[in-house]
Design a protein around this motif. Structure first.
Motif, PDB file in Angstrom:
ATOM      1  N   UNK A  34       0.861  -1.176   0.000  1.00 34.12           N
ATOM      2  CA  UNK A  34       0.000   0.000   0.000  1.00 34.12           C
ATOM      3  C   UNK A  34       0.894   1.222   0.000  1.00 34.12           C
ATOM      4  N   UNK A  35       0.661   2.120  -0.945  1.00 32.71           N
ATOM      5  CA  UNK A  35       1.397   3.388  -1.023  1.00 32.71           C
ATOM      6  C   UNK A  35       0.363   4.506  -0.968  1.00 32.71           C
ATOM      7  N   UNK A  36       0.600   5.512  -0.129  1.00 34.06           N
ATOM      8  CA  UNK A  36      -0.382   6.589   0.035  1.00 34.06           C
ATOM      9  C   UNK A  36       0.339   7.899   0.326  1.00 34.06           C
ATOM     10  N   UNK A  37      -0.313   8.994  -0.038  1.00 29.89           N
ATOM     11  CA  UNK A  37       0.225  10.335   0.180  1.00 29.89           C
ATOM     12  C   UNK A  37      -0.781  11.175   0.942  1.00 29.89           C
ATOM     13  N   UNK A  38      -0.304  11.899   1.942  1.00 29.27           N
ATOM     14  CA  UNK A  38      -1.124  12.819   2.715  1.00 29.27           C
ATOM     15  C   UNK A  38      -0.700  14.244   2.394  1.00 29.27           C
ATOM     16  N   UNK A  39      -1.651  15.039   1.964  1.00 28.98           N
ATOM     17  CA  UNK A  39      -1.384  16.422   1.562  1.00 28.98           C
ATOM     18  C   UNK A  39      -1.441  17.327   2.784  1.00 28.98           C
ATOM     19  N   UNK A  40      -0.374  18.085   2.990  1.00 31.75           N
ATOM     20  CA  UNK A  40      -0.344  19.042   4.094  1.00 31.75           C
ATOM     21  C   UNK A  40       0.228  20.359   3.588  1.00 31.75           C
ATOM     22  N   UNK A  41      -0.604  21.371   3.349  1.00 31.43           N
ATOM     23  CA  UNK A  41      -0.092  22.667   2.908  1.00 31.43           C
ATOM     24  C   UNK A  41       0.928  23.212   3.906  1.00 31.43           C
ATOM     25  N   UNK A  42       1.993  23.775   3.378  1.00 34.05           N
ATOM     26  CA  UNK A  42       3.070  24.278   4.221  1.00 34.05           C
ATOM     27  C   UNK A  42       3.439  25.684   3.777  1.00 34.05           C
ATOM     28  N   UNK A  43       4.552  26.173   4.273  1.00 33.04           N
ATOM     29  CA  UNK A  43       5.046  27.490   3.900  1.00 33.04           C
ATOM     30  C   UNK A  43       6.552  27.368   3.677  1.00 33.04           C
ATOM     31  N   UNK A  44       7.129  28.226   2.800  1.00 36.69           N
ATOM     32  CA  UNK A  44       6.436  29.103   1.853  1.00 36.69           C
ATOM     33  C   UNK A  44       5.830  28.314   0.700  1.00 36.69           C
ATOM     34  N   UNK A  45       5.420  29.004  -0.357  1.00 36.26           N
ATOM     35  CA  UNK A  45       4.745  28.331  -1.460  1.00 36.26           C
ATOM     36  C   UNK A  45       5.651  27.299  -2.121  1.00 36.26           C
ATOM     37  N   UNK A  46       5.083  26.148  -2.457  1.00 38.05           N
ATOM     38  CA  UNK A  46       5.894  25.133  -3.136  1.00 38.05           C
ATOM     39  C   UNK A  46       6.060  25.459  -4.613  1.00 38.05           C
ATOM     40  N   UNK A  47       7.127  24.958  -5.185  1.00 36.51           N
ATOM     41  CA  UNK A  47       7.374  25.103  -6.615  1.00 36.51           C
ATOM     42  C   UNK A  47       7.990  23.836  -7.160  1.00 36.51           C
ATOM     43  N   UNK A  48       8.275  23.847  -8.447  1.00 33.95           N
ATOM     44  CA  UNK A  48       8.889  22.701  -9.108  1.00 33.95           C
ATOM     45  C   UNK A  48      10.412  22.783  -8.963  1.00 33.95           C
ATOM     46  N   UNK A  49      11.037  21.654  -8.642  1.00 37.56           N
ATOM     47  CA  UNK A  49      12.490  21.586  -8.536  1.00 37.56           C
ATOM     48  C   UNK A  49      12.971  20.338  -9.251  1.00 37.56           C
ATOM     49  N   UNK A  50      14.126  20.422  -9.852  1.00 38.49           N
ATOM     50  CA  UNK A  50      14.683  19.309 -10.614  1.00 38.49           C
ATOM     51  C   UNK A  50      14.694  18.021  -9.777  1.00 38.49           C
ATOM     52  N   UNK A  51      14.171  16.960 -10.358  1.00 38.96           N
ATOM     53  CA  UNK A  51      14.035  15.703  -9.636  1.00 38.96           C
ATOM     54  C   UNK A  51      12.711  15.566  -8.930  1.00 38.96           C
ATOM     55  N   UNK A  52      12.027  16.698  -8.714  1.00 41.81           N
ATOM     56  CA  UNK A  52      10.710  16.758  -8.078  1.00 41.81           C
ATOM     57  C   UNK A  52      10.742  15.909  -6.800  1.00 41.81           C
ATOM     58  N   UNK A  53       9.637  15.260  -6.459  1.00 43.12           N
ATOM     59  CA  UNK A  53       9.593  14.510  -5.205  1.00 43.12           C
ATOM     60  C   UNK A  53      10.410  13.225  -5.263  1.00 43.12           C
ATOM     61  N   UNK A  54      10.775  12.763  -6.464  1.00 47.73           N
ATOM     62  CA  UNK A  54      11.615  11.564  -6.549  1.00 47.73           C
ATOM     63  C   UNK A  54      12.951  11.774  -5.858  1.00 47.73           C
ATOM     64  N   UNK A  55      13.346  13.039  -5.658  1.00 42.92           N
ATOM     65  CA  UNK A  55      14.573  13.313  -4.924  1.00 42.92           C
ATOM     66  C   UNK A  55      14.529  12.791  -3.502  1.00 42.92           C
ATOM     67  N   UNK A  56      13.311  12.645  -2.937  1.00 37.51           N
ATOM     68  CA  UNK A  56      13.236  12.045  -1.604  1.00 37.51           C
ATOM     69  C   UNK A  56      12.526  10.697  -1.587  1.00 37.51           C
ATOM     70  N   UNK A  57      11.580  10.430  -2.493  1.00 38.70           N
ATOM     71  CA  UNK A  57      10.901   9.129  -2.446  1.00 38.70           C
ATOM     72  C   UNK A  57      11.833   7.995  -2.859  1.00 38.70           C
ATOM     73  N   UNK A  58      12.610   8.184  -3.923  1.00 35.48           N
ATOM     74  CA  UNK A  58      13.536   7.147  -4.368  1.00 35.48           C
ATOM     75  C   UNK A  58      14.611   6.918  -3.312  1.00 35.48           C
ATOM     76  N   UNK A  59      15.061   7.982  -2.671  1.00 34.25           N
ATOM     77  CA  UNK A  59      16.027   7.844  -1.570  1.00 34.25           C
ATOM     78  C   UNK A  59      15.483   6.917  -0.483  1.00 34.25           C
ATOM     79  N   UNK A  60      14.261   7.162  -0.012  1.00 29.36           N
ATOM     80  CA  UNK A  60      13.684   6.335   1.054  1.00 29.36           C
ATOM     81  C   UNK A  60      13.500   4.884   0.587  1.00 29.36           C
TER      82      UNK A  60
END
Length: 708
Positions: free
Chosen positions: A499-525
């Motif tokens: 089971x894979x799931x994502x919980x959305x939690x708005x944070x600060x400051x505003x999010x943007x796009x960065x090279x590697x996107x979230x795979x920079x941390x999901x693939x690491x884990x």
């Protein structure tokens, strides 16, 4: 990875070539055609992307922005290959903001140059555009010379008649005065076996201008009648102006005006030249609202709490088999907020048009479509009243997808009633600009008696750029998945229960796009957890992956990188990570020696290779960024503000800490289309480095950057 050419059809009837090609019929239907941008093509128009110039050169209307990564050159190569044109005789002009004609089919029809989607998204449309041009040139030459089409081929910027060995250059065809437009049945794509240009590395004609300083980027392009503006923002997130005394700023020579925008959250100083407005900003007497309570520790605690909240309603990403068990190994992974360190400052200009009812926007951008949205919202006008001109960028890395400097420029120009260019200095961007948001992950996993993955549960909590800024782009069965937060979470291994799931939690400051996107941390884990599972089971991490990978192409890349790095050699400490991402298969090995990163090896299967050196350069650049993410980068907050007072406070990797990097591209398979390459160097680099240091030290590294 294969491309389906049978179901794609180019809308060539949107452009009908006439004898002089001066008249263009727009078959868009209804009144919408009246609102389309002016056609930018000259010469004899063949289709929306191509025209034949009077001297025989091919004019290419390029839908991609020039971000310095070679996208316009790669797209030109696709066309030149299909047409048989000399690449040096292809003239690039920028496409207008017209998503109906030039939108990327792999980007929901939007004009966006990002997310490793440009070459793969335009590959088939441009092949079809080139094939149509080839058919038109062949038909015209055959009519003029009395040749049979089947006896002719296009090569060397000419139509060549094989039986007679005669050739008709494109310049001679252009002088005939009109083109013979083929029927749809006469258009055929070039066989892959006949391709000679794709996979080569022709020189970039713009390279010399870049390195000699002659290239004019967006920040360099300020019209003579245009003022420049810089903004002062409350250093504390969400803060506003309590008191403003602008007298000292207005007394600075060259300062013209001071304007409060963003509902009192920012103050713009406007003038005739850069140093004047910077001095004017420094002279402002501003009392800001008190500091907020946002800090790094509080943000991290909120992410942890989100995964424990029974009312959180996480977004399901993948489910297989029965509910996963508690897991033999449970690990929690913390990734910090990260910044874009772009070389050219964010910039945008705004100029009113149509008696102030519309606006012209220009600047370094990755997305004319999204610039239009910022401008239309700020100018309070309809989208068709906004013109957008994209300029070359001095680095982008995702930050210019949501170029909020456009909103600043539009607000100031609208308030003053005259054209303005906004430039955002690096320190301003570090303190208050968009971030790749922090994330918290928990993985619980176990192996069966044979060492196979028996149970896998992966929970992610983070903000999401699409959820926050572009909710209409959310995906998934329930329309809630944000791939900027879930990229990379779909691991490549066989699992009995998961089971894979994502919980959305708005944070600060505003999010943007960065090279590697979230795979920079999901693939690491994921890859760190896989290594831990393999070691606990007494299985070599390479062997474990090869037994459990579900993708043969990824397995081939994994075997290749093991050969490159010498996996299994004595007295060496190596870390491995693999992934399938943006259609590509990537495997990376990092070596640690004497407590330092000593080498990186990367094997990648990217499908059809267009410009080989550019592919290698993009992967290498991503790998360097991955090294920096793994070892140094983090943006910290306290008392509602980013803890940066200069670039030195945001540590990026230095040249002396970059190890030797070896990259090998696996050969494409028949029918392959290009896959994404812009992002793929980042994620496995981060993960491989972490695994190498865990193997070297015996310690668990559950936070980025690694605390070595």
């Amino acid at each position: 990875m294969t491309g389906d050419t049978t179901r794609l059809r180019l809308s060539r009837r949107a452009f009908l070539a006439s004898a002089g090609a001066a008249t263009v019929a727009i078959a868009a239907g209804g009144g919408y055609a009246l609102l389309q941008p002016e056609i930018v093509q000259s010469g004899r128009i063949i289709n929306a992307f191509l025209a034949l110039l009077p001297d025989g050169r091919i004019e290419f209307v390029c839908p991609a922005m020039d971000l310095g990564q070679g996208a316009p050159l790669a797209l030109s190569m696709i066309l030149a290959e299909e047409i048989g044109a000399d690449l040096a005789q292809v003239v690039i002009v920028d496409a207008p903001r017209d998503a109906a004609r030039y939108g990327n089919p792999d980007f929901m029809g939007r004009m966006v140059t990002a997310d490793s989607r440009t070459t793969r998204g335009y590959y088939q449309p441009l092949r079809l555009a080139g094939a149509e041009a080839a058919a038109a040139l062949r038909a015209t030459a055959c009519r003029a010379r009395g040749w049979r089409p089947g006896d002719c081929e296009l090569a060397g910027h000419a139509v060549r008649h094989r039986p007679s060995a005669e050739a008709m250059p494109f310049a001679d065809i252009a002088r005939l005065g009109r083109l013979e437009m083929p029927g749809s049945g006469d258009i055929a794509l070039k066989p892959e076996a006949a391709m000679a240009l794709l996979g080569a590395s022709p020189a970039d004609p713009g390279a010399l201008a870049r390195v000699t300083g002659r290239r004019r980027f967006g920040v360099d392009r300020r019209a003579a009648d245009m003022s420049i503006a810089v903004l002062a923002r409350n250093p504390h997130l969400g803060g506003t102006v309590v008191r403003l005394d602008e007298a000292a700023a207005l007394a600075v020579p060259g300062v013209e005006a001071v304007v409060t925008i963003e509902a009192g959250g920012a103050v713009a100083v406007v003038g005739r030249e850069t140093w004047a407005v910077l001095r004017g900003r420094a002279a402002l007497d501003i009392e800001w609202s008190p500091a907020g309570d946002f800090d790094t520790a509080g943000g991290e605690a909120a992410l942890v709490a989100a995964l424990a909240d029974p009312a959180a309603n996480p977004v399901p990403l993948r489910r297989r088999g029965d509910e996963p068990d508690a897991g033999d190994i449970v690990a929690e992974f913390h990734a910090p907020a990260l910044k874009h360190v772009i070389m050219e400052p964010l910039n945008a200009s705004a100029r009113g048009k149509s008696l102030g009812l519309g606006v012209i926007i220009a600047g370094s951008t990755q997305s004319p479509d999204l610039d239009m949205r910022f401008a239309a919202r700020t100018w309070k006008t309809a989208p068709f009243m906004v013109d957008v001109e994209g300029h070359p960028s001095g680095g982008a890395y995702g930050r210019r997808v949501l170029n909020d400097a456009v909103a600043d420029a539009a607000a100031i120009a609208r308030a003053l009633g005259r054209p303005v260019q906004v430039v955002r200095p690096m320190l301003d961007e570090l303190r208050r600009g968009q971030i790749r948001p922090a994330a918290f992950q928990r993985i619980a996993a176990s192996l069966d008696e044979n060492g196979a993955l028996a149970s896998w549960r992966h929970d992610i909590a983070s903000d999401g750029t699409l959820a926050t800024e572009l909710p209409s782009s959310l995906k998934g069965a329930d329309g809630r998945e944000d791939n900027t937060a879930t990229d990379g979470a779909y691991h490549p291994y066989r699992a009995a229960r998961e089971r894979i799931a994502w919980t959305y939690l708005p944070a600060a400051p505003k999010p943007g796009f960065l090279r590697g996107v979230s795979a920079g941390y999901t693939v690491w884990a994921i890859e760190v957890m896989v290594d831990r599972l393999a070691r606990r089971a007494g299985i070599d991490p390479l062997d474990w992956r090869l037994r459990n990978l579900a993708d043969d192409r990824l397995a081939a890349a994994t075997r290749r990188v093991a050969e490159m790095a010498g996996w299994g050699e004595p007295d060496r400490t190596l870390g491995l990570a693999v992934m399938s991402f943006r259609g590509s298969s990537v495997a990376t090995i990092a070596e640690v020696r004497a407590g330092r990163l000593a080498g990186l090896w990367i094997a990648a299967d990217v499908g059809r290779i267009v410009h080989r050196d550019n592919v290698l350069a993009q992967i290498e650049g991503g790998a360097v960024w991955g090294v920096s993410m793994a070892l140094t980068e983090s943006l910290a907050f306290a008392d509602g503000r980013a803890l940066v007072d200069g670039l030195a406070d945001y540590p990026v990797i230095g040249l002396g800490d970059i190890p030797p990097i070896a990259i090998d591209l696996l050969p494409p398979q028949p029918g392959d289309a290009p896959c994404g390459v812009g992002e793929i160097g980042v994620p496995t680099t981060v993960a491989a480095i972490a695994n190498a240091f865990e193997a070297a030290t015996g310690k668990a590294f559950d936070r980025l950057p690694l605390a070595l």
